[in-house]
Design an enzyme around this catalytic site. Sequence first.
Site, short mmCIF file in Angstrom:
data_model
loop_
_atom_site.label_atom_id
_atom_site.label_comp_id
_atom_site.label_asym_id
_atom_site.label_seq_id
_atom_site.Cartn_x
_atom_site.Cartn_y
_atom_site.Cartn_z
N GLU A 230 71.47 72.75 45.79
CA GLU A 230 70.63 72.48 46.96
C GLU A 230 69.20 72.51 46.45
O GLU A 230 68.71 73.55 46.01
CB GLU A 230 70.89 73.53 48.04
CG GLU A 230 70.22 73.20 49.37
CD GLU A 230 68.98 74.02 49.60
OE1 GLU A 230 67.89 73.52 49.22
OE2 GLU A 230 69.08 75.13 50.12
N CYS A 267 63.48 76.06 52.42
CA CYS A 267 63.93 74.72 52.05
C CYS A 267 63.98 73.80 53.26
O CYS A 267 64.11 72.58 53.11
CB CYS A 267 65.28 74.78 51.35
SG CYS A 267 66.54 75.66 52.27
#
Length: 497
Positions: A230, A267
């Site tokens: 990720e 994020c």
Amino acid sequence: MYTETSREQVEGLLLKAEQAIQQLKKRSIADRAALMDAIAAKIEGLGRELIATAMEESHLPEARLVGEKARTIFQWRSYADHIRNGICFEARIDTAIPDKTPPKPDLRKIKVGLGPVVVFGASNFPFAFSTAGGDTASALAAGCSVIVKAHPGHPKTSTLMAQAIAEAIQEEGWHEGVFSHVYGHSNESGAYLVQHPLVKSVAFTGSYGGGKALFDLADKRKEPIPVFAEMGSINPIFALPDKLAADPRGLASQYFASLTLGVGQFCTNPGVFIAIKGKDLAVFKAALQNEVASCPPATMLHDGIAKAYHTMSKKVLSQPAVRLLGKADQSATEGQGMALLAEAEAKSILANEHLLEEVFGPFGLIVTCENEDEMLMLARQLKGQLSITIASTDADAAKHTELIGLLQDKCGRLLFNGMPTGVEVCLAMQHGGPFPATTDARFTSVGADAIQRFLRPLSFQNWPDALLPDALKDANPLGIYRTVNNVLTKEAVGSKL
């Protein structure tokens, strides 16, 4: 205490991780769930020392860390509950039909662990995405042994978590190789783990550069392995005209609060706001300028992240097409991040796609489109994202179906209003997205579906019932959900379905 783990030590830990796989195969899913509950209890029992240590190493506030600890414990317990019901293992049973021509065999399939998994701890979530985070929990739930590479930004915190896991493993009577913990400051130490032939999968949360490098290393192995990386996202917000007109100041306040939450170190930080030019956007930008002026700089996770933020924001602001819209009145000191707002026209973004690269920190870029066609062009050029938000009224969304259809192809989570920074731990959450947000858009790293990353299907043909895994035996001793002759049931094979 936190010196680099030697190659010899790593070799020994990897051999133990391989040995532990055999025990993980033999012990039941119920035993594994009990181990996960025991780990959760150990983490829960870590008191003030854990919070104080994490505060010292990460500069995160106490309230944030207390909440993150609770989230981490919930992840372990919820994933344990999920494997108890067995759905994630997708047990399939198709019984034999001997008098069919040719005879149909008895076939039974279940998903099993891939093997030893290397997990790279993330810096921005020292509990929930690091040593005892969701990657470790989901890999163990899948039946994999785990080797965690501690993040160098919080080695003490990582060690406390690793000790709690190791204690639970010992007390529950599991092989010590079920979980290992290594230190390594260099890129070479991570590369060595990824390239080791005993490692069967990798989980990573961090930068694009780091995740892509690990992916490339794994792909070039003699036996390529999956890397579930990720790698961040700009999480753009597309503001449609009616929504922007309804409350531009309120939307500005909501956006800025999300942008600067945790000094922008999420994020899911909404780094880009896209709207069509006009008086409503002008009001929105003026409100943002007021917000940013009174926002004091704050200490970032560590000096490396602070330096990277200053470098990247300066790089974007140096582009001729980008203008500084606003900044805090107070200057940042070393290790701090100052909220910055910039603006650019969509035509400039279309000519330079690098302007839409992530700046990890409290940096917002306001993109002005001339019209709806230009907004559509921008949507088409957009790269893969973890999330995209549509700020819209119901009526406006109904008029922009083409835009919404395009954006569905660009993200893992599409929001209708609200902000993307909150990521709920549940089955319906998708925390992943098309490349370059992640290396595999089919999977999530949040929620119990994260377990799927570390599983592979294995089919048994014509095996005696007594020799089958418990999950596939006729009597269904685990009481899990299985698909028997195309019917989802908990009933034993041979029962009236």
